[in-house]
Design a protein around this motif. Structure first.
Motif, PDB file in Angstrom:
ATOM      1  N   LEU A  46       0.825  -1.205   0.000  1.00  0.00           N
ATOM      2  CA  LEU A  46       0.000   0.000   0.000  1.00  0.00           C
ATOM      3  C   LEU A  46       0.859   1.255   0.000  1.00  0.00           C
ATOM      4  O   LEU A  46       2.074   1.190   0.172  1.00  0.00           O
ATOM      5  CB  LEU A  46      -0.960  -0.015   1.204  1.00  0.00           C
ATOM      6  N   LEU A  47       0.208   2.378  -0.219  1.00  0.00           N
ATOM      7  CA  LEU A  47       0.866   3.684  -0.246  1.00  0.00           C
ATOM      8  C   LEU A  47       0.234   4.576   0.811  1.00  0.00           C
ATOM      9  O   LEU A  47      -0.980   4.549   1.010  1.00  0.00           O
ATOM     10  CB  LEU A  47       0.686   4.353  -1.611  1.00  0.00           C
ATOM     11  N   VAL A  48       1.065   5.388   1.468  1.00  0.00           N
ATOM     12  CA  VAL A  48       0.577   6.400   2.396  1.00  0.00           C
ATOM     13  C   VAL A  48       1.047   7.744   1.874  1.00  0.00           C
ATOM     14  O   VAL A  48       2.239   7.927   1.575  1.00  0.00           O
ATOM     15  CB  VAL A  48       1.098   6.183   3.836  1.00  0.00           C
ATOM     16  N   ILE A  49       0.107   8.686   1.746  1.00  0.00           N
ATOM     17  CA  ILE A  49       0.420  10.003   1.189  1.00  0.00           C
ATOM     18  C   ILE A  49      -0.137  11.104   2.090  1.00  0.00           C
ATOM     19  O   ILE A  49      -1.112  10.889   2.809  1.00  0.00           O
ATOM     20  CB  ILE A  49      -0.156  10.175  -0.235  1.00  0.00           C
ATOM     21  N   PRO A  50       0.471  12.287   2.003  1.00  0.00           N
ATOM     22  CA  PRO A  50      -0.170  13.442   2.630  1.00  0.00           C
ATOM     23  C   PRO A  50      -1.287  13.927   1.709  1.00  0.00           C
ATOM     24  O   PRO A  50      -1.172  13.844   0.479  1.00  0.00           O
ATOM     25  CB  PRO A  50       0.960  14.472   2.709  1.00  0.00           C
ATOM     26  N   LYS A  51      -2.364  14.428   2.281  1.00  0.00           N
ATOM     27  CA  LYS A  51      -3.422  14.990   1.446  1.00  0.00           C
ATOM     28  C   LYS A  51      -2.971  16.296   0.799  1.00  0.00           C
ATOM     29  O   LYS A  51      -3.392  16.621  -0.311  1.00  0.00           O
ATOM     30  CB  LYS A  51      -4.693  15.211   2.263  1.00  0.00           C
ATOM     31  N   LYS A  52      -2.118  17.013   1.480  1.00  0.00           N
ATOM     32  CA  LYS A  52      -1.563  18.257   0.942  1.00  0.00           C
ATOM     33  C   LYS A  52      -0.475  17.881  -0.065  1.00  0.00           C
ATOM     34  O   LYS A  52       0.398  17.063   0.221  1.00  0.00           O
ATOM     35  CB  LYS A  52      -0.970  19.083   2.082  1.00  0.00           C
ATOM     36  N   HIS A  53      -0.517  18.494  -1.247  1.00  0.00           N
ATOM     37  CA  HIS A  53       0.471  18.160  -2.277  1.00  0.00           C
ATOM     38  C   HIS A  53       1.862  18.612  -1.874  1.00  0.00           C
ATOM     39  O   HIS A  53       2.076  19.759  -1.477  1.00  0.00           O
ATOM     40  CB  HIS A  53       0.095  18.800  -3.621  1.00  0.00           C
TER      41      HIS A  53
END
Length: 145
Positions: A46-53
């Protein structure tokens, strides 16, 4: 506008955050999103990302980086517990030469399965071998404050 989050309208991951592109979400909170990789190296990748670009590790703010890392740690523990993984790789690629293909900061959370090639086909390109001590020392000197 209060509560508005920075987005890049052409960024694949920003479009996933905005719901324009479907994903299989496994975690969401105010600042992060975690979803399944559609080209997984192993079962449960899986991938974890910030919602803010933020384009990459150089651009992400400290608070967002901490939030992403915390969620990655939590989900890695779940992979060990619920999927029977025997280990986990956290991988971030910064720049094209490091294999970054989507320019929105993200951590790959990749469960590993010892001796189970049906679940785990990941072969990393690095095979650790002893390095040149002078080059190691020179790099350390350049990196030391």
């Amino acid at each position: 506008m209060p509560g508005e989050v920075n987005r890049d309208p052409v960024c694949l991951f920003c479009r996933i955050v905005d719901g324009e592109i479907p994903s299989i979400t496994v975690h969401e909170d105010d600042s992060t999103l975690a979803f399944m990789d559609i080209s997984p190296a192993t079962d449960g990748h899986l991938l974890v990302i910030p919602k803010k670009h933020a384009k990459d590790l150089g651009e992400i703010g400290a608070d967002d980086l901490a939030a992403v890392t915390s969620v990655a740690q939590k989900l890695a523990r779940v992979q060990l517990d619920k999927l029977g993984a025997t280990g986990v790789n956290l991988i971030n690629n910064w720049g094209e030469s490091a294999w970054q293909s989507v320019f929105h900061f993200h951590l790959h959370v990749i469960p590993r399965y010892a001796d189970d090639p049906a679940k785990d086909s990941l072969k990393l390109p690095w095979n650790p071998t002893p390095g040149d001590q002078d080059r190691i020392a020179a790099a350390a000197a350049a990196l030391t404050d």
